[in-house]
Design a protein around this motif. Structure first.
Motif, mmCIF file in Angstrom:
data_model
loop_
_atom_site.group_PDB
_atom_site.id
_atom_site.type_symbol
_atom_site.label_atom_id
_atom_site.label_comp_id
_atom_site.label_asym_id
_atom_site.label_seq_id
_atom_site.Cartn_x
_atom_site.Cartn_y
_atom_site.Cartn_z
ATOM 1 N N LYS A 68 1.181 7.456 14.846
ATOM 2 C CA LYS A 68 1.836 6.146 14.771
ATOM 3 C C LYS A 68 0.799 5.020 14.729
ATOM 4 N N GLY A 83 4.970 2.222 12.852
ATOM 5 C CA GLY A 83 3.651 2.266 13.462
ATOM 6 C C GLY A 83 3.639 1.726 14.875
ATOM 7 N N ILE A 124 -0.576 5.036 11.192
ATOM 8 C CA ILE A 124 0.343 4.368 10.267
ATOM 9 C C ILE A 124 0.230 2.852 10.409
ATOM 10 N N LEU A 168 6.936 -0.760 8.021
ATOM 11 C CA LEU A 168 6.075 0.384 8.279
ATOM 12 C C LEU A 168 5.121 0.107 9.444
ATOM 13 N N ARG A 169 4.561 -1.086 9.486
ATOM 14 C CA ARG A 169 3.572 -1.411 10.528
ATOM 15 C C ARG A 169 4.219 -1.600 11.898
#
Length: 771
Positions: A82, A107, A85, A102-103
């Motif tokens: 994670k 993530g 990512i 996504l971040r």
């Protein structure tokens, strides 16, 4: 190069790629750190004491480690995907879009050592062990850095733990003092036990709960003072429980109930407490202010446990609130106690109830697919009336329809169409000659239902099904539920049977039984126990047991229990006689905060007697499919070692049996965001009680274990809060219909082979968990 060597090279390349990916996860995180920062990778606690047993010392260390903050980045197999990512996504230009999601959602930002306060954590650890009786404990902290990663280490010297020497309760002659003293028998503070501040707090709450059952409405745990004396230096403490001098007078008084007032039409948005004289209804001990004459007064008599002159009791208080909620007609329930103006030491109880909409329509549309290659849709339209007869009755009228199409596969073109309607009426009480309302917080219910369904299997047959039932549903508590249908009648009549199906039925008695008229008389009973709602427990359980008795009373009346040559009929239809038992046991083992091991075992047996030689098809057991043994298509497995081959008209008939054994276990873990993963293994089969010449190997025998089918697989679950979308991909490890010695097919697994995938890989798409 041979195909075998080619497959080996392909697998080797895949393994190398996987290793490279994991290597990237492990090595690329620290290079993104700000200048001068270190990645915090966790902490350890070591208890330095030779007196404490090793097992207890390890348990204490685990408790202390759980207190440390902040937590490091989450790991999987020692790596931090994670965080990788998060770094891979980079800084998004705006607070939306794929990169931002996504971040920030998938993530996880790095946990930096600059956020770790060693001194603060040390004080937390010191307070914790002292609260456990390790007075004058000493804690030190240090850290170790390597390759831009750093860990923290804490050493704890707890010294000797103090034990409880004696416990004393109030000795004064006041009503409150005597009431507290009478609770001492069940005290949590025991002589010889270790001193523990959490136990002292729990003891205060226990005393408060007990006093609330004795009428001390205004009392609370803060009015109890626990004086701890450890001055003698012998590692023992004397605990003295006292009533604080600042305790208000009203907290020392026992209160009774005076008036009970109910507002059934309370609204938060407007002043609904205004009423006219004709709106007031006096019923027994209640005053009901129902401005719209919404309910019959007896509804409140069943829900409210308080009566005029009763001592206040928190148990009855909570039972009343829960009963109002469980009536299903109120969206908001508020209760208020006020000191009565008319009588000394009494309380007036007010209930403010906000109604749900009386009538509403719910439409459900869903798509579905199963492992038999059927894809379809279904629509359900439900109209509901929550207060049909002014007694909080629930009337539901439903119409439904659906279609399943097999676009490819064995039964291509043999579509299934369903159409039907159902109506049910639920009373929030028992309608019976016996006047029993129970004392549970859950309202007992009586339910009557009537259902009709038309099912058309094109190119085969159509069935008309009628079902009616009358019975009772009640809960002892939040864990135990009973359902008894004293009347449960099912009538099935076929029509439009095709010549092709009749041709197949000549050689298969099970196909013939499907298109026979059926008449089944109840009763049925089921019992459910579950504690799965207790999320903090490591082990939780679910059990459901079902008993189905068909035609037992009818058999006695008609004499069908005595073996005869001719089958007895009612309205020219043979009635069924059988006993059917089924048990479904589930166990959930919590392995971590976001992972668990779920297991299930199902046992089922049905025995036909008297007027029946076999169980009705609709009452037999089946296996396979999305919620069963997922590596096999629904209703195609078994019975026993029998191989289910297509008929001469290319029809793959459903398989069923009299006995069932099934076992499933599934590892579940959260992957990220709303996505959860699962690894599972399923095993089991069905059997016939008696040999069938058309199903060789289908009967039960002493070697039934050899007929067990086994499948494994993996799946994803998408938790959308309002539903869980599930996808499972499974394949068989053991096929019971193969010859002895060849049933384990592990050696034949070949994911690179198209024919193997087509024959063995089963994709199941469903709503909700399988168990």
């Amino acid at each position: 190069m041979s195909k075998k060597h080619s497959n080996m090279e392909f697998r080797f390349i895949k393994y190398c790629i996987a290793l490279l990916v994991f290597f990237a996860f492990g090595c690329s995180n620290v290079k993104y750190l700000p200048e001068g920062e270190l990645l915090y990778t966790g902490a350890s606690v070591t208890v330095k004491d030779s007196i404490i047993k090793k097992r207890d010392r390890k348990a204490l260390e685990k408790e202390l480690e759980d207190l440390l903050r902040p937590l490091p980045n989450k790991q999987i197999l020692g790596l931090r995907p994670k965080l990788w990512i998060y770094n891979l996504a980079g800084e998004p230009k705006k607070e939306k879009g794929f990169r931002y999601w996504l971040r920030n959602k998938v993530g996880e930002e790095p946990v930096l050592f600059s956020k770790v306060d060693l001194d603060y954590n040390s004080s937390i650890l010191r307070n914790f062990v002292e609260n456990r009786g390790y007075f004058k404990a000493r804690v030190s902290a240090d850290s170790t850095a390597k390759n831009k990663r750093i860990t923290a280490e804490y050493l704890v010297w707890p010294k000797k733990q103090y034990k409880i020497k004696s416990v004393s309760f109030p000795e004064d002659s006041s009503a409150l003092g005597k009431a507290i003293a009478r609770t001492s028998r069940r005290s949590l503070l025991k002589e010889g036990n270790p001193y523990d501040l959490t136990v002292i707090k729990a003891e205060r709450e226990r005393i408060d709960a007990r006093l609330k059952e004795k009428g001390f409405y205004y009392f609370n745990p803060d009015y109890i003072l626990a004086q701890v004396d450890s001055a003698k230096g012998d590692y023992e403490v004397h605990i003295k429980l006292k009533i604080k001098e600042q305790t208000p007078e009203k907290a020392t008084i026992v209160y009774k109930i005076d008036k009970v007032v109910v507002y059934p039409n309370f609204s938060i948005s407007k002043d609904s407490l205004k009423y006219k004289k004709e709106d007031v209804v006096l019923y027994k001990d209640f005053t009901i202010i129902d401005t719209a004459a919404t309910f019959k007064p007896r509804v409140f008599d069943r829900a409210i446990y308080f009566k005029k002159g009763d001592y206040y009791n928190r148990k009855d208080h909570n039972l009343t609130l829960n009963r109002f909620v469980n009536l299903g007609t109120f969206s908001f329930v508020k209760n208020e106690f006020k000191t009565s103006d008319s009588l000394k030491n009494t309380l007036d109880s007010y209930y403010y109830l906000t109604l749900l909409p009386k009538k509403f329509i719910r439409v459900e549309v869903l798509g579905k697919t199963n492992s038999a290659s059927y894809t379809g849709t279904e629509i359900n339209v439900n109209w509901n009336n929550r207060n049909l007869l002014r007694g909080a009755e629930l009337l539901t009228v439903s119409v439904f329809g659906g279609a399943d199409f097999q676009l490819s596969g064995q039964n291509n073109g043999q579509n299934i169409y369903r159409l039907g309607a159902e109506t049910s009426l639920v009373w929030p009480r028992f309608i019976s000659p016996f006047n029993w309302e129970g004392s549970s917080e859950f309202v007992p219910r009586t339910k009557a239902s009537l259902r009709y369904e038309y099912q058309n299997r094109t190119q085969l047959y159509a069935l008309n099904s009628f079902k009616t039932s009358f019975g009772y549903i009640w809960k002892e508590n939040s864990r135990k539920e009973h359902q008894l249908n004293v009347v449960d009648i099912t009538y099935v009549s076929p029509n439009n049977v095709t010549a092709a199906y009749l041709e197949d039925a000549k050689t298969d008695e099970s196909l013939k039984r499907i298109i026979e008229k059926q008449l089944i008389f109840g009763p049925t009973y089921s019992y459910t126990y579950t504690n799965t709602m207790q999320k903090r427990r490591k082990n939780t359980f679910y059990f459901n047991g079902e008993l189905d008795l068909a035609g037992n009373i009818t058999g006695l009346v008609t004499g069908a229990n005595i073996k005869k040559q001719d089958t007895i009929k009612i309205f020219d239809v043979p009635f069924s006689q059988f006993v059917k038992l089924k048990a479904d046991f589930r166990h959930y083992l919590k392995l971590g905060k976001e992972s668990e091991l779920a297991s299930r075992i199902i046992l089922g047996a049905g025995f036909a007697y008297g007027n029946s030689s076999v169980l009705p098809t609709s009452k037999q057991f089946v296996v396979g499919g999305t919620n069963s043994i997922r590596a096999f298509r629904a209703r195609t497995l078994g019975p026993g070692s029998y191989f289910n081959v297509p008929t001469v008209n290319n029809y793959l008939p459903d398989q069923s049996g009299d006995l069932k054994l099934e076992f499933n276990t599934e590892y579940r873990a959260k992957l990220f965001s709303i996505v959860r993963g699962a690894l599972f293994i399923d095993a089991g089969n069905i059997w016939l009680l008696n040999a069938d010449p058309n199903k060789i190997g289908g009967e039960i025998s002493k070697d039934f274990i050899k007929d067990i089918a086994v499948g494994v697989g993996a799946g994803l679950r998408f938790d959308l809060s309002f539903l869980v979308l599930r996808t499972d991909l499974a394949f068989p490890l053991r096929k019971p219909y193969l010859p002895q010695g060849e049933r384990w097919v592990i050696d034949a697994i070949d994911f690179g082979s198209g024919p193997w995938r087509k024959e063995n890989l089963m994709l199941n798409i469903a709503i909700g968990y399988p168990f």
